[in-house]
Each structure stands twice: as C-alpha cells, then as structure tokens.
Design a protein around this motif. Structure first.
Motif, PDB file in Angstrom:
ATOM      1  N   GLU A   1       0.881  -1.168  -0.154  1.00  0.00           N
ATOM      2  CA  GLU A   1       0.029   0.076   0.052  1.00  0.00           C
ATOM      3  C   GLU A   1       0.872   1.381   0.044  1.00  0.00           C
ATOM      4  O   GLU A   1       0.516   2.275  -0.770  1.00  0.00           O
ATOM      5  CB  GLU A   1      -1.076   0.056   1.240  1.00  0.00           C
ATOM      6  N   ARG A   2       1.945   1.225   0.785  1.00  0.00           N
ATOM      7  CA  ARG A   2       2.967   2.382   0.737  1.00  0.00           C
ATOM      8  C   ARG A   2       3.489   2.681  -0.612  1.00  0.00           C
ATOM      9  O   ARG A   2       3.751   3.695  -1.106  1.00  0.00           O
ATOM     10  CB  ARG A   2       4.070   2.407   1.817  1.00  0.00           C
ATOM     11  N   GLN A   3       3.883   1.451  -1.228  1.00  0.00           N
ATOM     12  CA  GLN A   3       4.561   1.640  -2.669  1.00  0.00           C
ATOM     13  C   GLN A   3       3.353   2.262  -3.561  1.00  0.00           C
ATOM     14  O   GLN A   3       3.901   2.880  -4.280  1.00  0.00           O
ATOM     15  CB  GLN A   3       5.124   0.049  -2.869  1.00  0.00           C
ATOM     16  N   ARG A   4       2.223   1.728  -3.463  1.00  0.00           N
ATOM     17  CA  ARG A   4       1.006   2.201  -4.492  1.00  0.00           C
ATOM     18  C   ARG A   4       1.007   3.654  -4.058  1.00  0.00           C
ATOM     19  O   ARG A   4       0.796   4.490  -4.999  1.00  0.00           O
ATOM     20  CB  ARG A   4      -0.143   1.323  -4.125  1.00  0.00           C
TER      21      ARG A   4
ATOM     22  N   ARG B   1       3.348   9.851  -9.718  1.00  0.00           N
ATOM     23  CA  ARG B   1       2.357  10.181 -10.934  1.00  0.00           C
ATOM     24  C   ARG B   1       1.613  11.667 -10.861  1.00  0.00           C
ATOM     25  O   ARG B   1       1.632  12.458 -11.849  1.00  0.00           O
ATOM     26  CB  ARG B   1       1.141   9.204 -10.909  1.00  0.00           C
ATOM     27  N   VAL B   2       1.142  12.023  -9.720  1.00  0.00           N
ATOM     28  CA  VAL B   2       0.753  13.229  -9.260  1.00  0.00           C
ATOM     29  C   VAL B   2       1.739  14.396  -9.786  1.00  0.00           C
ATOM     30  O   VAL B   2       1.695  15.508 -10.413  1.00  0.00           O
ATOM     31  CB  VAL B   2       0.068  13.383  -8.110  1.00  0.00           C
ATOM     32  N   ALA B   3       3.067  14.084  -9.196  1.00  0.00           N
ATOM     33  CA  ALA B   3       4.039  15.053  -9.518  1.00  0.00           C
ATOM     34  C   ALA B   3       4.340  15.408 -10.864  1.00  0.00           C
ATOM     35  O   ALA B   3       4.531  16.551 -11.273  1.00  0.00           O
ATOM     36  CB  ALA B   3       5.370  14.702  -8.508  1.00  0.00           C
ATOM     37  N   ARG B   4       4.333  14.303 -11.574  1.00  0.00           N
ATOM     38  CA  ARG B   4       4.922  14.023 -13.001  1.00  0.00           C
ATOM     39  C   ARG B   4       3.694  15.103 -13.768  1.00  0.00           C
ATOM     40  O   ARG B   4       3.984  16.003 -14.630  1.00  0.00           O
ATOM     41  CB  ARG B   4       4.958  12.971 -13.732  1.00  0.00           C
ATOM     42  N   LEU B   5       2.457  14.585 -13.636  1.00  0.00           N
ATOM     43  CA  LEU B   5       1.530  15.340 -14.188  1.00  0.00           C
ATOM     44  C   LEU B   5       1.504  16.943 -13.948  1.00  0.00           C
ATOM     45  O   LEU B   5       1.138  17.698 -14.589  1.00  0.00           O
ATOM     46  CB  LEU B   5      -0.065  14.663 -13.904  1.00  0.00           C
ATOM     47  N   THR B   6       1.680  17.180 -12.422  1.00  0.00           N
ATOM     48  CA  THR B   6       1.730  18.589 -12.121  1.00  0.00           C
ATOM     49  C   THR B   6       2.882  19.324 -13.057  1.00  0.00           C
ATOM     50  O   THR B   6       2.681  20.385 -13.429  1.00  0.00           O
ATOM     51  CB  THR B   6       1.903  18.629 -10.511  1.00  0.00           C
TER      52      THR B   6
END
Length: 123
Positions: A96-99, A106-111
């Motif tokens: 769960e931590r890895q997910r 992913r959010v950082a890349r999209l941001t």
C-alpha cells in the motif's frame, strides 16, 4: 485411588478406580472424579516417542487435557500463525505504501507537465 494395569495382571481391565467410603475403598465405574474435578480415561496414541495405550486426564465430557508437549506444540502453532498473519499484514502495508508513493510520483509528473504547459493545477 486409581490403579492402572496396562498388562492386565489384576484382571480383564486395565483401569480400576476406587473411592474411599469410611475406612474402606470401594471400586467405582465412574471415571469422573468429582472430588478433584478431573476425569481419567484410556487413550491410544503416541507419547514420548512410544505408541501405546496411556492413562490420560480429561474433563467431565471426556475431552483430553493436553500434555505439556501437546500444549507447547499448540502454543508454537498459534505463535507461528500469528507471525504469519503479522508478516502478511506488513507485506500488505508495504504494498500500500508503494502504491501511494507511485501515485504521488504520478501526480508530481502530471503537475510538472501542466506547469510546463503554463497551467497551474489546483490541488
């Protein structure tokens, strides 16, 4: 008073139980010893590396009380099961931590991509 005679030297049965009545002991059929809150029974199985008929303590319903070795084995089995459950829970938490880490990345890349396009994301 209990006499265990596995070789049957005294008669046809291996177990004799006597109760004191006054100055005398009288043989009884009952295997539940109410005065001490224990029952006694014959059990065929393995103990101390030997398979034989053994005298065992039991409860009022005839359920055997565990020997020290059996009790230790039961505790070890329970401890092993608890350890396995704990290990599985740690593994689920790690996954769960890895997910969550992957989702943050992913959010950082999209941001970063949105900002590169001149769009300020509202997070």
């Amino acid at each position: 008073y209990i006499v265990y005679d596995p070789e049957r030297h005294l008669g046809k049965q291996p177990l004799y139980i006597f109760e004191r009545r006054g100055l005398h002991y009288v043989e009884i059929e009952e295997r539940w010893l109410a005065g001490v809150g224990l029952g006694v029974t014959l059990w065929h199985g393995e103990y101390a590396g030997f398979t034989a008929e053994w005298l065992r303590w039991c409860d009022i319903d005839g359920e055997l009380y565990l020997t020290g070795v059996e009790l230790a084995q039961q505790y070890r089995a329970l401890a092993t099961e608890a350890q396995q459950r704990a290990d599985e829970e740690r593994q689920r938490a790690d996954e769960e931590r890895q997910r969550a880490d992957e989702e943050r990345q992913r959010v950082a890349r999209l941001t970063a991509q949105l900002r590169a396009l001149g769009i300020e994301p509202n997070l």
